[in-house]
Design a protein around this motif. Structure first.
Motif, PDB file in Angstrom:
ATOM      1  N   LYS A  90       0.792  -1.229   0.000  1.00 35.66           N
ATOM      2  CA  LYS A  90       0.000   0.000   0.000  1.00 35.66           C
ATOM      3  C   LYS A  90       0.824   1.278   0.000  1.00 35.66           C
ATOM      4  O   LYS A  90       0.445   2.273  -0.630  1.00 35.66           O
ATOM      5  CB  LYS A  90      -0.927   0.012   1.233  1.00 35.66           C
ATOM      6  CG  LYS A  90      -1.885  -1.173   1.294  1.00 35.66           C
ATOM      7  CD  LYS A  90      -2.836  -1.198   0.107  1.00 35.66           C
ATOM      8  CE  LYS A  90      -3.827  -2.344   0.251  1.00 35.66           C
ATOM      9  NZ  LYS A  90      -4.734  -2.427  -0.937  1.00 35.66           N
ATOM     10  N   HIS A  91       1.954   1.281   0.740  1.00 33.38           N
ATOM     11  CA  HIS A  91       2.635   2.553   0.976  1.00 33.38           C
ATOM     12  C   HIS A  91       4.132   2.513   0.686  1.00 33.38           C
ATOM     13  O   HIS A  91       4.626   3.312  -0.099  1.00 33.38           O
ATOM     14  CB  HIS A  91       2.414   3.003   2.428  1.00 33.38           C
ATOM     15  CG  HIS A  91       0.991   3.026   2.836  1.00 33.38           C
ATOM     16  ND1 HIS A  91       0.093   3.927   2.322  1.00 33.38           N
ATOM     17  CD2 HIS A  91       0.285   2.244   3.709  1.00 33.38           C
ATOM     18  CE1 HIS A  91      -1.107   3.711   2.847  1.00 33.38           C
ATOM     19  NE2 HIS A  91      -1.007   2.704   3.693  1.00 33.38           N
ATOM     20  N   THR A  92       4.876   1.620   1.362  1.00 35.45           N
ATOM     21  CA  THR A  92       6.331   1.641   1.269  1.00 35.45           C
ATOM     22  C   THR A  92       6.896   0.248   1.034  1.00 35.45           C
ATOM     23  O   THR A  92       6.426  -0.740   1.605  1.00 35.45           O
ATOM     24  CB  THR A  92       6.963   2.209   2.558  1.00 35.45           C
ATOM     25  OG1 THR A  92       6.570   1.395   3.675  1.00 35.45           O
ATOM     26  CG2 THR A  92       6.535   3.645   2.785  1.00 35.45           C
ATOM     27  N   ALA A  93       7.930   0.206   0.193  1.00 33.75           N
ATOM     28  CA  ALA A  93       8.712  -1.014  -0.019  1.00 33.75           C
ATOM     29  C   ALA A  93      10.170  -0.631   0.141  1.00 33.75           C
ATOM     30  O   ALA A  93      10.673   0.264  -0.566  1.00 33.75           O
ATOM     31  CB  ALA A  93       8.447  -1.589  -1.405  1.00 33.75           C
ATOM     32  N   ARG A 133       7.522  -0.268 -12.030  1.00 32.29           N
ATOM     33  CA  ARG A 133       8.003   0.619 -10.988  1.00 32.29           C
ATOM     34  C   ARG A 133       7.409   2.017 -11.161  1.00 32.29           C
ATOM     35  O   ARG A 133       6.975   2.649 -10.199  1.00 32.29           O
ATOM     36  CB  ARG A 133       9.533   0.713 -11.021  1.00 32.29           C
ATOM     37  CG  ARG A 133      10.256  -0.402 -10.289  1.00 32.29           C
ATOM     38  CD  ARG A 133      10.012  -0.337  -8.772  1.00 32.29           C
ATOM     39  NE  ARG A 133      10.909  -1.212  -8.081  1.00 32.29           N
ATOM     40  CZ  ARG A 133      10.708  -2.505  -7.851  1.00 32.29           C
ATOM     41  NH1 ARG A 133       9.567  -3.068  -8.269  1.00 32.29           N
ATOM     42  NH2 ARG A 133      11.580  -3.240  -7.202  1.00 32.29           N
ATOM     43  N   ARG A 134       7.400   2.508 -12.387  1.00 31.60           N
ATOM     44  CA  ARG A 134       6.851   3.842 -12.627  1.00 31.60           C
ATOM     45  C   ARG A 134       5.358   3.891 -12.309  1.00 31.60           C
ATOM     46  O   ARG A 134       4.858   4.870 -11.743  1.00 31.60           O
ATOM     47  CB  ARG A 134       7.085   4.262 -14.082  1.00 31.60           C
ATOM     48  CG  ARG A 134       8.523   4.618 -14.394  1.00 31.60           C
ATOM     49  CD  ARG A 134       8.614   5.522 -15.625  1.00 31.60           C
ATOM     50  NE  ARG A 134       7.944   4.933 -16.778  1.00 31.60           N
ATOM     51  CZ  ARG A 134       8.536   4.145 -17.659  1.00 31.60           C
ATOM     52  NH1 ARG A 134       9.813   3.849 -17.525  1.00 31.60           N
ATOM     53  NH2 ARG A 134       7.871   3.662 -18.681  1.00 31.60           N
ATOM     54  N   GLU A 135       4.643   2.823 -12.653  1.00 27.84           N
ATOM     55  CA  GLU A 135       3.203   2.786 -12.383  1.00 27.84           C
ATOM     56  C   GLU A 135       2.931   2.857 -10.885  1.00 27.84           C
ATOM     57  O   GLU A 135       2.060   3.611 -10.441  1.00 27.84           O
ATOM     58  CB  GLU A 135       2.599   1.509 -12.969  1.00 27.84           C
ATOM     59  CG  GLU A 135       2.526   1.490 -14.483  1.00 27.84           C
ATOM     60  CD  GLU A 135       2.030   0.158 -15.018  1.00 27.84           C
ATOM     61  OE1 GLU A 135       1.720   0.079 -16.209  1.00 27.84           O
ATOM     62  OE2 GLU A 135       1.974  -0.814 -14.229  1.00 27.84           O
ATOM     63  N   GLN A 136       3.671   2.063 -10.109  1.00 27.34           N
ATOM     64  CA  GLN A 136       3.454   2.048  -8.663  1.00 27.34           C
ATOM     65  C   GLN A 136       3.900   3.364  -8.028  1.00 27.34           C
ATOM     66  O   GLN A 136       3.250   3.882  -7.119  1.00 27.34           O
ATOM     67  CB  GLN A 136       4.192   0.866  -8.028  1.00 27.34           C
ATOM     68  CG  GLN A 136       3.692  -0.498  -8.475  1.00 27.34           C
ATOM     69  CD  GLN A 136       2.226  -0.710  -8.146  1.00 27.34           C
ATOM     70  OE1 GLN A 136       1.796  -0.527  -7.020  1.00 27.34           O
ATOM     71  NE2 GLN A 136       1.437  -1.091  -9.153  1.00 27.34           N
ATOM     72  N   LEU A 139       1.391   6.074  -8.231  1.00 26.38           N
ATOM     73  CA  LEU A 139       0.288   5.951  -7.273  1.00 26.38           C
ATOM     74  C   LEU A 139       0.652   6.519  -5.903  1.00 26.38           C
ATOM     75  O   LEU A 139      -0.160   6.474  -4.981  1.00 26.38           O
ATOM     76  CB  LEU A 139      -0.110   4.482  -7.128  1.00 26.38           C
ATOM     77  CG  LEU A 139      -0.682   3.807  -8.384  1.00 26.38           C
ATOM     78  CD1 LEU A 139      -0.888   2.316  -8.138  1.00 26.38           C
ATOM     79  CD2 LEU A 139      -1.994   4.465  -8.795  1.00 26.38           C
ATOM     80  N   GLY A 140       1.872   7.040  -5.771  1.00 27.44           N
ATOM     81  CA  GLY A 140       2.309   7.607  -4.501  1.00 27.44           C
ATOM     82  C   GLY A 140       3.035   6.619  -3.606  1.00 27.44           C
ATOM     83  O   GLY A 140       3.377   6.950  -2.464  1.00 27.44           O
ATOM     84  N   ALA A 169      15.516   6.793 -11.942  1.00 31.27           N
ATOM     85  CA  ALA A 169      14.717   7.361 -13.019  1.00 31.27           C
ATOM     86  C   ALA A 169      13.285   6.832 -13.010  1.00 31.27           C
ATOM     87  O   ALA A 169      12.377   7.487 -13.528  1.00 31.27           O
ATOM     88  CB  ALA A 169      15.371   7.065 -14.367  1.00 31.27           C
ATOM     89  N   VAL A 170      13.066   5.659 -12.408  1.00 31.41           N
ATOM     90  CA  VAL A 170      11.708   5.100 -12.374  1.00 31.41           C
ATOM     91  C   VAL A 170      11.066   5.244 -10.995  1.00 31.41           C
ATOM     92  O   VAL A 170      10.032   4.639 -10.723  1.00 31.41           O
ATOM     93  CB  VAL A 170      11.697   3.620 -12.823  1.00 31.41           C
ATOM     94  CG1 VAL A 170      12.139   3.507 -14.266  1.00 31.41           C
ATOM     95  CG2 VAL A 170      12.567   2.754 -11.908  1.00 31.41           C
ATOM     96  N   GLY A 171      11.696   6.032 -10.103  1.00 29.41           N
ATOM     97  CA  GLY A 171      11.017   6.368  -8.857  1.00 29.41           C
ATOM     98  C   GLY A 171      11.621   5.841  -7.579  1.00 29.41           C
ATOM     99  O   GLY A 171      11.087   6.099  -6.495  1.00 29.41           O
ATOM    100  N   GLU A 172      12.739   5.093  -7.659  1.00 23.81           N
ATOM    101  CA  GLU A 172      13.340   4.570  -6.435  1.00 23.81           C
ATOM    102  C   GLU A 172      14.283   5.598  -5.805  1.00 23.81           C
ATOM    103  O   GLU A 172      14.932   6.382  -6.507  1.00 23.81           O
ATOM    104  CB  GLU A 172      14.112   3.275  -6.711  1.00 23.81           C
ATOM    105  CG  GLU A 172      13.222   2.105  -7.066  1.00 23.81           C
ATOM    106  CD  GLU A 172      13.931   0.771  -6.917  1.00 23.81           C
ATOM    107  OE1 GLU A 172      13.263  -0.254  -7.026  1.00 23.81           O
ATOM    108  OE2 GLU A 172      15.158   0.757  -6.673  1.00 23.81           O
TER     109      GLU A 172
END
Length: 252
Positions: A90-93, A133-136, A139-140, A169-172
């Protein structure tokens, strides 16, 4: 032989006493706390032998940090089910990477480019992994990693230091931590993901550094230990760009 002890937790928020530790080899539990000193109390104890010391513990300490099973049975999942965790959280990985090499990296074209000393082409952001990764991230949801690096770093660790450009680049959000600092912090020498601070996925590798399966951990006391390791690692780790500036390549 010196015991390998793991700190499970403490019932104190200030001085760390009383506390519970676990022997990783024997499974024995070591507790420490204030001694029972009143002679009238001590005389009520049965089977207190010479050399033994009675200590006083709050009940919550054993409930929260004592083992819940005599023999723990791991819950193992395959890599397909593991992959689903990256869309169902839901939130963090959050990931700790502690290994010196990963066999899966060494079979890629980007790794071949890196070992040949060529600029690595990280343009493959349209791969299935990057798209998800970009999709997730859109979603925030947050993806974060700390990668432990030796001194001098291994070739695999330097490759991942360069690879952080793609992941970012993909959000990490990626940081690095020296092996010496990881040991000082007593971080587990394990690779794991922790999802939403409630579920740990412990990654199991074979002798050839291939990921073979994953152990799910949901026991609150165990998850809490990994969450404490996450918080310590994240606090002391350095953003990968800054870490790369001061990291020397190993001699080839």
């Amino acid at each position: 032989m010196t015991r390998r002890l793991r700190f499970n937790g403490t019932g104190s928020g200030t001085d760390g006493c009383p506390s519970v530790h676990e022997d990783l080899d024997t499974g024995e539990i070591i507790v420490h706390g204030p001694p029972l000193t009143d002679r009238r109390d001590i005389t009520q104890l049965q089977h207190l032998s010479e050399g033994e010391t009675a200590i006083v513990l709050p009940r919550e300490l054993l409930v929260d940090f004592g083992p819940k099973e005599t023999t723990r049975v791991p819950l193992i999942i395959d890599l397909v089910e593991f992959g689903r965790l990256f869309t169902t959280f839901k939130h963090t990985a959050w990931r700790l990477e502690s290994r010196r090499r990963y066999a899966s990296d060494e079979g890629t074209e980007t790794y071949a480019q890196f070992t040949r000393g060529e600029p690595v082409n990280w343009d493959g952001v349209d791969s299935e992994w990057c798209v998800k990764r970009r999709e997730q991230s859109a979603l925030g949801k947050r993806f974060e990693r700390v990668r432990v690096v030796d001194s001098p770093p291994t070739a695999g660790q330097l490759y991942l230091l360069d690879n952080a450009k793609r992941n970012s680049a993909v959000g990490e959000n990626i940081r690095n931590l020296s092996r010496a600092d990881a040991e000082q912090l007593r971080l587990p020498e394990e690779d794991f993901w922790i999802f939403d601070s409630r579920l740990v996925a412990l990654l199991n590798f074979d002798d050839s550094d291939n990921l073979i399966d994953v152990e799910l951990i949901t026991e609150p006391a165990a998850v809490n230990r990994y969450a404490q390791a996450r918080d310590a690692a994240w606090h002391y780790a350095v953003p990968y760009e800054k870490f790369a500036e001061t990291t020397a390549a190993p001699q080839r």
